[in-house]
Scaffold this motif. Structure first.
Motif, mmCIF file in Angstrom:
data_model
loop_
_atom_site.group_PDB
_atom_site.id
_atom_site.type_symbol
_atom_site.label_atom_id
_atom_site.label_comp_id
_atom_site.label_asym_id
_atom_site.label_seq_id
_atom_site.Cartn_x
_atom_site.Cartn_y
_atom_site.Cartn_z
ATOM 1 N N THR A 81 0.857 -1.275 0.005
ATOM 2 C CA THR A 81 -0.014 0.134 -0.002
ATOM 3 C C THR A 81 1.008 1.324 0.050
ATOM 4 O O THR A 81 2.082 1.271 0.293
ATOM 5 N N THR A 82 0.423 2.395 -0.316
ATOM 6 C CA THR A 82 1.033 3.429 -0.325
ATOM 7 C C THR A 82 0.551 4.375 0.812
ATOM 8 O O THR A 82 -0.786 4.504 1.152
ATOM 9 N N THR A 83 1.207 5.199 1.559
ATOM 10 C CA THR A 83 0.723 6.277 2.240
ATOM 11 C C THR A 83 -0.290 7.221 1.505
ATOM 12 O O THR A 83 -0.218 7.600 0.344
ATOM 13 N N PRO A 84 -1.224 7.609 2.520
ATOM 14 C CA PRO A 84 -2.126 8.684 1.814
ATOM 15 C C PRO A 84 -1.559 9.620 1.077
ATOM 16 O O PRO A 84 -0.431 10.474 1.742
ATOM 17 N N THR A 107 -13.704 10.299 4.632
ATOM 18 C CA THR A 107 -12.131 10.696 3.851
ATOM 19 C C THR A 107 -12.342 12.366 3.512
ATOM 20 O O THR A 107 -11.468 12.465 2.889
ATOM 21 N N VAL A 164 -8.876 1.849 -2.069
ATOM 22 C CA VAL A 164 -8.198 2.050 -0.709
ATOM 23 C C VAL A 164 -8.638 0.820 0.058
ATOM 24 O O VAL A 164 -9.690 0.275 -0.144
ATOM 25 N N ASP A 165 -7.835 0.778 1.283
ATOM 26 C CA ASP A 165 -8.294 -0.271 2.470
ATOM 27 C C ASP A 165 -9.138 0.404 2.910
ATOM 28 O O ASP A 165 -9.120 1.103 3.801
ATOM 29 N N GLU A 192 -4.337 0.849 -2.102
ATOM 30 C CA GLU A 192 -3.657 -0.417 -2.363
ATOM 31 C C GLU A 192 -3.346 -0.417 -3.861
ATOM 32 O O GLU A 192 -2.301 -1.175 -4.210
ATOM 33 N N LEU A 223 -7.165 6.759 3.898
ATOM 34 C CA LEU A 223 -7.208 5.573 3.811
ATOM 35 C C LEU A 223 -5.963 4.718 3.017
ATOM 36 O O LEU A 223 -5.565 5.527 1.990
ATOM 37 N N PRO A 224 -5.476 3.923 3.506
ATOM 38 C CA PRO A 224 -4.256 3.355 2.700
ATOM 39 C C PRO A 224 -4.523 2.747 1.365
ATOM 40 O O PRO A 224 -5.677 2.206 1.281
#
Lengths: 132, 252
Positions: free
Chosen positions: A3-6, B172, B121-122, B116, B113-114
């Protein structure tokens, strides 16, 4: 899964978000003023001469501008604080939050335009000679 | 004769024309990319087309690796919340004619949110917060032998918050949620409101413990981003404010 950081890109919020940002900035700004203000007032206990020297620098045009900024920050913070209280405690507050935002903007301008003029009059006179 | 022909001619301005629209999409493929980056795609669209249509065209015709969630395509399932031109919107409810197509339209995953992959997003932290507010009816006493009746006025009390589709557009869009992932976020508050103000429910005390937490309802700074983002038009900030007042005055 990787995953990537927001992503730190800007969110285009409305008036509500920007007044919240301004509320924080003015809040921190006023805090730093109070911090400095406690220090300069405490100087009188160190020596009255040192106090006088510091207070004399406050008469310069740059500090006069900072003072206008301070009044503007305190005024915005106070008005927006009232708006936030209305949003939380007045049942119709959330519905009229946008109108209240423009309302406080109007009050701020009405107070600040003549306010800034009178606050800066002394510096303008000192810089450009006396006004009629 | 000539007059008849003239009558059947549709004025040129009324014929819908497909125009080229550029989309600037925030891409992240975990197998290839170190970091997210922007990529531009141009597709021909009608003004009445949705952003979702554009993404499907891009995926079908230009770049098959583009990934996003979608299901119903009609603003009910809540799968395709994303940041369009900097604001949280459902791609299936955003029409091209409502956007400024002179500039590229930016499309990014929802924030906080992370990520993916691309728009995906997760969602687990979001649903975890949702579960914490006990989003189900907690009745009191014995199960009645007939329906739990409710007056129309009592039903109207929480009508607005029944509309939630759990798309996460509100949560978000919240500046507090971005910086403090522990905050339950607007969507969980909406879910709590849905049951707290239901006359058939008596779980207020149980939910109170959760909502009165320091990561609960008091983190709300009333920025109204959630209310602006909600694709269902729920007055989210108002719902949170009602929960706050219910907590202060211990009265529903």
């Amino acid at each position: 899964m990787a995953t990537t950081t927001p992503v730190g890109t800007l969110y285009r919020g409305g008036e509500g978000m920007w007044t919240w940002v301004l509320h924080r900035i003015t809040g921190v700004g006023v805090f730093f003023f109070l911090f400095v203000h406690v220090l300069d007032t405490a100087l009188v206990r160190v020596s009255p001469e040192a106090y006088d020297i510091v207070i004399a620098t406050y008469k310069t045009p740059i500090v006069a501008l900072l003072e206008v900024g301070l009044v503007g920050a305190v005024l915005f913070h106070a008005l927006n604080g009232l708006r936030v209280i209305a949003v939380d405690f007045w049942s119709k507050g959330p519905r009229f939050q946008r109108q209240m935002t423009w309302g406080i903007a109007a009050v701020w301008l009405v107070v600040m335009i003549p306010g800034a003029y009178y606050m800066l009059m002394h510096s303008i006179e000192a810089l450009f000679g006396s006004t009629p | 004769m000539a007059a008849v022909v003239e009558e059947t001619v549709v004025p040129e301005t009324e014929v819908p024309v497909a125009t080229d629209v550029t989309f600037r999409i925030r891409r992240f493929l975990p197998d290839v990319d170190e970091d997210a980056h922007w990529e531009d795609y141009t597709v021909a669209l009608f003004p009445t087309d949705r952003v979702l249509t554009a993404l499907e065209k891009i995926k079908g015709e230009l770049d098959g690796t583009l990934s996003f969630r979608r299901s119903c395509g009609h603003g009910i399932c809540g799968s395709d919340a994303m940041r369009i031109n900097g604001r949280n919107r459902l791609a299936c409810k955003t029409l091209v004619k409502d956007l400024d197509i002179k500039k590229p339209i930016t499309v990014e995953p929802i924030k906080g949110l992370p990520v993916e992959k691309d728009m995906i997003v997760d969602m687990e932290p979001f649903f975890a917060a949702y579960r914490q507010v006990l989003p189900f009816l907690i009745p009191e006493g014995h199960e009645p032998t007939r329906e739990r009746l409710q007056s129309a006025e009592d039903r109207a009390r929480f009508d607005d918050t029944t509309k939630c589709i759990l798309c996460a557009a509100c949560t978000t869009s919240c500046p507090v949620y971005w910086t403090d992932g522990q905050y339950f976020g607007p969507a969980a508050m909406v879910a709590a409101h849905r049951f707290i103000f239901d006359s058939r429910d008596s779980g207020f005390e149980q939910r109170l413990e959760v909502l009165n937490d320091k990561e609960g309802v008091w983190r709300c700074r009333t920025t109204f981003n959630c209310t602006d983002a909600c694709p269902r038009g729920i007055q989210v900030t108002k719902a949170i404010q009602e929960v706050k007042r219910a907590l202060i005055f211990r009265r529903v």
